[in-house]
Design an enzyme around this catalytic site. Sequence first.
Site, short mmCIF file in Angstrom:
data_model
loop_
_atom_site.label_atom_id
_atom_site.label_comp_id
_atom_site.label_asym_id
_atom_site.label_seq_id
_atom_site.Cartn_x
_atom_site.Cartn_y
_atom_site.Cartn_z
N ILE A 37 0.83 -1.20 0.00
CA ILE A 37 0.00 0.00 0.00
C ILE A 37 0.87 1.25 0.00
O ILE A 37 0.68 2.13 -0.84
CB ILE A 37 -0.95 0.01 1.22
CG1 ILE A 37 -1.90 -1.18 1.13
CG2 ILE A 37 -1.74 1.33 1.27
CD1 ILE A 37 -2.71 -1.28 -0.14
N THR A 38 1.83 1.33 0.93
CA THR A 38 2.57 2.60 1.05
C THR A 38 3.30 2.94 -0.24
O THR A 38 3.47 4.11 -0.56
CB THR A 38 3.55 2.56 2.23
OG1 THR A 38 4.40 1.42 2.07
CG2 THR A 38 2.81 2.48 3.55
N HIS A 39 3.73 1.93 -0.97
CA HIS A 39 4.45 2.27 -2.20
C HIS A 39 3.52 2.83 -3.29
O HIS A 39 3.98 3.27 -4.32
CB HIS A 39 5.33 1.11 -2.70
CG HIS A 39 4.60 -0.05 -3.30
ND1 HIS A 39 5.24 -1.11 -3.87
CD2 HIS A 39 3.28 -0.31 -3.40
CE1 HIS A 39 4.34 -1.97 -4.29
NE2 HIS A 39 3.16 -1.51 -4.03
N ASN A 40 2.22 2.80 -3.00
CA ASN A 40 1.26 3.43 -3.93
C ASN A 40 0.98 4.87 -3.54
O ASN A 40 0.19 5.54 -4.22
CB ASN A 40 -0.09 2.71 -3.88
CG ASN A 40 -0.04 1.34 -4.50
OD1 ASN A 40 0.94 0.97 -5.12
ND2 ASN A 40 -1.09 0.58 -4.33
N SER B 279 3.92 7.83 -6.87
CA SER B 279 4.44 7.46 -5.57
C SER B 279 5.89 7.00 -5.69
O SER B 279 6.53 7.17 -6.74
CB SER B 279 3.56 6.36 -5.00
OG SER B 279 4.11 5.88 -3.82
#
Length: 431
Positions: A324-327, A387
């Site tokens: 998720i965070t890499h999005n 991102s």
Amino acid sequence: MIENTNRPSLTGLAETISTLTNSIASHLKESNHETPDFTTSSAEIPSNSEYEKLRIGLNSVALDLLRLVNGPKVGLRDFFTHHYEMAAWQVALEFDYFNHVPLEGSITLKELAQKAGMDEGRTLQVMRFLATQRVFKELAGETDEEHPFEHTATSAMIAREPLLKDVFLMQADEMFRAASSTSDSIRASPFKITFEGSPFALRHGQTAYKWYEEHPAYAARFSRAMAGVTQLHARQPSSTEFDWESLPAGTIVDVAGGSGYISLDLAKKFPQFDFIIQDISPIMLGQGKKLWTGDLESRVRFMEYNYFEAQPIKDATAFFTRQITHNLTDEDTVRFFRSFIPGLEACKPGTPMLINDSVLPEPGEGTAYEEHGLRQVDLAMWIGYNSRQRTAREFERLLAQADSRLKLVKVHSKGSMGLLEVQLSAAASQE
Ligand SMILES: C[S@@+](CC[C@H](N)C(=O)[O-])C[C@H]1O[C@@H](n2cnc3c(N)ncnc32)[C@H](O)[C@@H]1O
């Protein structure tokens, strides 16, 4: 030891290649593993850390040797045709060549083109190109027009593992189109980075999530592709790199879990846990309902939830979030981390928030080959979502911005599927 120098000797590189190749051959022999070949009955490569280390080492050195021997002109001439190669793959995947060619025996060009619903001339162009990559093999025909083709190890793998077709076609289709708008997206907003301004959004007229929502068939393929990606990784880190047995029995909350296929893997291994799969997309959650069947059905709850809003689950054993965070842009990552606070505050002290995502090495920590692989995904995240991927230190900085009590307590692993354990400390630090 692989030297990182700008003046390697050709014979030095060749000697290292020879040493590493011999180590790989010994490893295969000692572990009774067949040597891979290009046929449909080839063994897969072993998935263990020793083989992985040798494989990465060999790639680093062999690629450098070829770069030096080819020189930059030949190298770049080859590289700058890669979009045409992707076009050939787009056709082969879209028109389902992989399933039309039988796993046993062969197919003539005419039959293949008929099944694909397109002309023979372009079918032959694509097939002959792919054959140069040892994807399909052309056999001797009885006539000049017959052109029989059979599978190789690579093409047969795509026929046998249907989710891989989704993984690759998603890249060759919507992401390939999006990538061509990268410079345009910078021209449109040279200094401000927003999710809405990504190359994907520019190319498709909407952010990736909205676009998938409005194109359910593509959303379903995206969800299958995410599941397929795990088949490309030798390891399943979420279940092996964290000691799940150390947690009390209870509920694992998979935040933005899509169809929840990762939790499904955990559910099969750890019967002491129930699962809540949260996601904003009813389509992704709907895919999940088809996966969690039989005994597993009673151990899962699917919940529509927006991860920028306060976490509603107050009695979790652990929060888990993957890919998720890499999005997310930095700003949105901070908002995402902050959303966990009400949940973590209400749960027992020490309840882990597990971030299963790419964790980049610090510069010089790994080989250029490894970093290249991670940076490919970094670019994919840029193109899809504006991102980026981050190092553990960069994660720490964003966690602190979200709430000074959020502490990175352990880096369980780094790399493409790193695992970070975060906890809410009792009091804000005085630093
Ligand atoms: C890259 S996928 C990852 C899915 C899954 N965790 C995995 O590892 O495959 C991103 C997921 O985030 C979901 N998502 C996007 N925006 C969201 C939001 N604001 N709140 C909750 N989920 C969201 C998408 O629907 C999608 O299922």
